[in-house]
Design a protein around this motif. Sequence first.
Motif, PDB file in Angstrom:
ATOM      1  N   ILE A  13       1.658  -5.532   1.660  1.00  0.00           N
ATOM      2  CA  ILE A  13       2.664  -5.354   2.707  1.00  0.00           C
ATOM      3  C   ILE A  13       2.504  -3.968   3.324  1.00  0.00           C
ATOM      4  O   ILE A  13       2.468  -2.965   2.612  1.00  0.00           O
ATOM      5  CB  ILE A  13       4.087  -5.496   2.125  1.00  0.00           C
ATOM      6  N   VAL A  14       2.420  -3.920   4.648  1.00  0.00           N
ATOM      7  CA  VAL A  14       2.391  -2.651   5.365  1.00  0.00           C
ATOM      8  C   VAL A  14       3.731  -2.475   6.068  1.00  0.00           C
ATOM      9  O   VAL A  14       4.156  -3.337   6.847  1.00  0.00           O
ATOM     10  CB  VAL A  14       1.243  -2.593   6.388  1.00  0.00           C
ATOM     11  N   ILE A  17       2.266  -0.471   1.428  1.00  0.00           N
ATOM     12  CA  ILE A  17       1.713   0.701   2.114  1.00  0.00           C
ATOM     13  C   ILE A  17       2.735   1.146   3.159  1.00  0.00           C
ATOM     14  O   ILE A  17       3.017   0.414   4.106  1.00  0.00           O
ATOM     15  CB  ILE A  17       0.371   0.378   2.807  1.00  0.00           C
ATOM     16  N   GLY A  18       3.301   2.317   2.983  1.00  0.00           N
ATOM     17  CA  GLY A  18       4.287   2.832   3.917  1.00  0.00           C
ATOM     18  C   GLY A  18       3.668   3.780   4.928  1.00  0.00           C
ATOM     19  O   GLY A  18       2.976   4.727   4.554  1.00  0.00           O
ATOM     20  N   LEU A  19       3.882   3.517   6.210  1.00  0.00           N
ATOM     21  CA  LEU A  19       3.386   4.365   7.284  1.00  0.00           C
ATOM     22  C   LEU A  19       4.568   4.918   8.069  1.00  0.00           C
ATOM     23  O   LEU A  19       5.530   4.192   8.337  1.00  0.00           O
ATOM     24  CB  LEU A  19       2.455   3.583   8.219  1.00  0.00           C
ATOM     25  N   MET A  66      -5.868  -2.774   8.114  1.00  0.00           N
ATOM     26  CA  MET A  66      -5.665  -2.446   6.706  1.00  0.00           C
ATOM     27  C   MET A  66      -5.522  -3.692   5.831  1.00  0.00           C
ATOM     28  O   MET A  66      -5.022  -3.631   4.722  1.00  0.00           O
ATOM     29  CB  MET A  66      -4.427  -1.548   6.567  1.00  0.00           C
ATOM     30  N   ARG A  67      -5.926  -4.830   6.386  1.00  0.00           N
ATOM     31  CA  ARG A  67      -5.888  -6.108   5.673  1.00  0.00           C
ATOM     32  C   ARG A  67      -4.467  -6.425   5.141  1.00  0.00           C
ATOM     33  O   ARG A  67      -4.243  -6.691   3.963  1.00  0.00           O
ATOM     34  CB  ARG A  67      -6.901  -6.088   4.528  1.00  0.00           C
ATOM     35  N   PRO A  68      -3.457  -6.427   6.041  1.00  0.00           N
ATOM     36  CA  PRO A  68      -2.104  -6.730   5.568  1.00  0.00           C
ATOM     37  C   PRO A  68      -1.867  -8.235   5.441  1.00  0.00           C
ATOM     38  O   PRO A  68      -2.366  -9.023   6.254  1.00  0.00           O
ATOM     39  CB  PRO A  68      -1.222  -6.146   6.675  1.00  0.00           C
ATOM     40  N   ASP A  69      -1.121  -8.632   4.425  1.00  0.00           N
ATOM     41  CA  ASP A  69      -0.603 -10.000   4.369  1.00  0.00           C
ATOM     42  C   ASP A  69       0.691 -10.096   5.169  1.00  0.00           C
ATOM     43  O   ASP A  69       0.988 -11.135   5.762  1.00  0.00           O
ATOM     44  CB  ASP A  69      -0.338 -10.417   2.916  1.00  0.00           C
ATOM     45  N   ARG A  70       1.455  -9.016   5.154  1.00  0.00           N
ATOM     46  CA  ARG A  70       2.705  -8.941   5.925  1.00  0.00           C
ATOM     47  C   ARG A  70       2.791  -7.568   6.588  1.00  0.00           C
ATOM     48  O   ARG A  70       2.406  -6.561   5.988  1.00  0.00           O
ATOM     49  CB  ARG A  70       3.920  -9.093   5.017  1.00  0.00           C
ATOM     50  N   VAL A  71       3.318  -7.545   7.811  1.00  0.00           N
ATOM     51  CA  VAL A  71       3.606  -6.286   8.488  1.00  0.00           C
ATOM     52  C   VAL A  71       5.104  -6.261   8.781  1.00  0.00           C
ATOM     53  O   VAL A  71       5.629  -7.184   9.416  1.00  0.00           O
ATOM     54  CB  VAL A  71       2.807  -6.128   9.794  1.00  0.00           C
ATOM     55  N   ILE A  72       5.770  -5.237   8.315  1.00  0.00           N
ATOM     56  CA  ILE A  72       7.200  -5.080   8.551  1.00  0.00           C
ATOM     57  C   ILE A  72       7.415  -3.809   9.359  1.00  0.00           C
ATOM     58  O   ILE A  72       7.009  -2.722   8.937  1.00  0.00           O
ATOM     59  CB  ILE A  72       7.984  -5.009   7.227  1.00  0.00           C
ATOM     60  N   VAL A  73       8.028  -3.958  10.526  1.00  0.00           N
ATOM     61  CA  VAL A  73       8.324  -2.811  11.389  1.00  0.00           C
ATOM     62  C   VAL A  73       9.814  -2.526  11.276  1.00  0.00           C
ATOM     63  O   VAL A  73      10.643  -3.395  11.576  1.00  0.00           O
ATOM     64  CB  VAL A  73       7.934  -3.091  12.852  1.00  0.00           C
ATOM     65  N   GLY A  74      10.140  -1.306  10.832  1.00  0.00           N
ATOM     66  CA  GLY A  74      11.543  -0.972  10.606  1.00  0.00           C
ATOM     67  C   GLY A  74      12.407  -1.220  11.819  1.00  0.00           C
ATOM     68  O   GLY A  74      13.488  -1.799  11.718  1.00  0.00           O
TER      69      GLY A  74
END
Length: 399
Positions: free
Chosen positions: A201-202, A218-220, A245-253
């Motif tokens: 998860i990114v 992975i926190g950005l 970055m090969r994410p399975d999920r992307v979460i945008v705050g």
Amino acid sequence: MIGPDGNNPAEADTSVPARTEEAAVAAPEALRLEDIFEKTIYHFLEPVGEYLRDPAVTEVMINGRDEIYVERQGRLELTEAQFPSEDALMAAVRNLLQYVGKRVDPERPMMDARLPDGSRVHVAMPPCSRKGTVVTIRKFSRQAFDMDFLIETGCLTELARDFLWLCIVTEKNLLISGGTSSGKTSLLNVLSEYIHHDRRIVVIEESSELQLQQPHVIGLETRAPDRYGRGEVTIRDLFKNSLRMRPDRVIVGECRSGEALDMIQAMTSGHAGSMTTLHADSPADALNRLETMAMMSNVAMPLSALRAQVASAIHVIVQVMRFADGSRRVVEIAQVLPLSEHGEYQVQDLFKLRLPEGESELAKASLAWTGNPIAFADDVAVQTQVAKMPSLAPLVDDK
């Protein structure tokens, strides 16, 4: 005593390379400096110290040196706290910003920062602020809400919870919409519990707030430009890089600007199960806002093509609201349907907050199913999961 290598430590060579010794000394020293810096910040913020330490207080609003409000249990209260002088307040601000390597001055009169405990801070000063130095502190909650808490407090019903679980595990793209301080990020944090622990998860945020419990996260975080306008890293920059970055999920705050277009295109090109929040008053408004933000990307695209992508990308919108009594509740869960024949967005309510007949108290309201079936009930992944959750059977029955 025999060491783990089978040798007697007393007989071993105790000489240590110089760099290792320096590192051993530097680490505790760095930790001490960090502690000193943190104590220094809270020393300067001592006039509001009791509110920063009070777990019932969620926000501290400093409107100049002698007017300080707090939000306690959802309600605003004017306190008697004051800073001794405007200089004392500015000293607190400068120390806080120094901690995160930022500064405010007449050329850059507004700035975001973060306290050592993770609390989010916004600073505004003259000439933009007419009341002097204004500081807003949104405290970092150490109390991790879970789904059981949301059920107990009436924010969700069990059937609504089961539906949202279905959306997460079948990787539907989710949008959480609501006003300021309505609980969007808190709800996003709770829903993230349903993401499988074997996923990468990114998480992309302006200021770190989400507290995901999965092991592979992975926190950005964005970065503001320096005083010369250099080094800025935006949400859009982070999102573009996250896809590599090969994410399975992307979460945008929170989605705020042109990154909306990148997110929409990612959602429709294999990056399923993405989630984000935005400010809007209804599910229909949320789609219109997402469209507007996508246009901020300065990418030329016909409106009809953009709307088709938005309607295809977003599956479910969860609308949250903060009420006058300070409570925060989910008021609507809607699904996004294909565009109408006139190219307009179509949303259909699946759950809506309703009062029982004859009742007028908010506490009696509950999130009721509208009777509409799930539009994506034919998905094989959905059918597989519904078989494990019998409570969802009525939602996939189109009779």
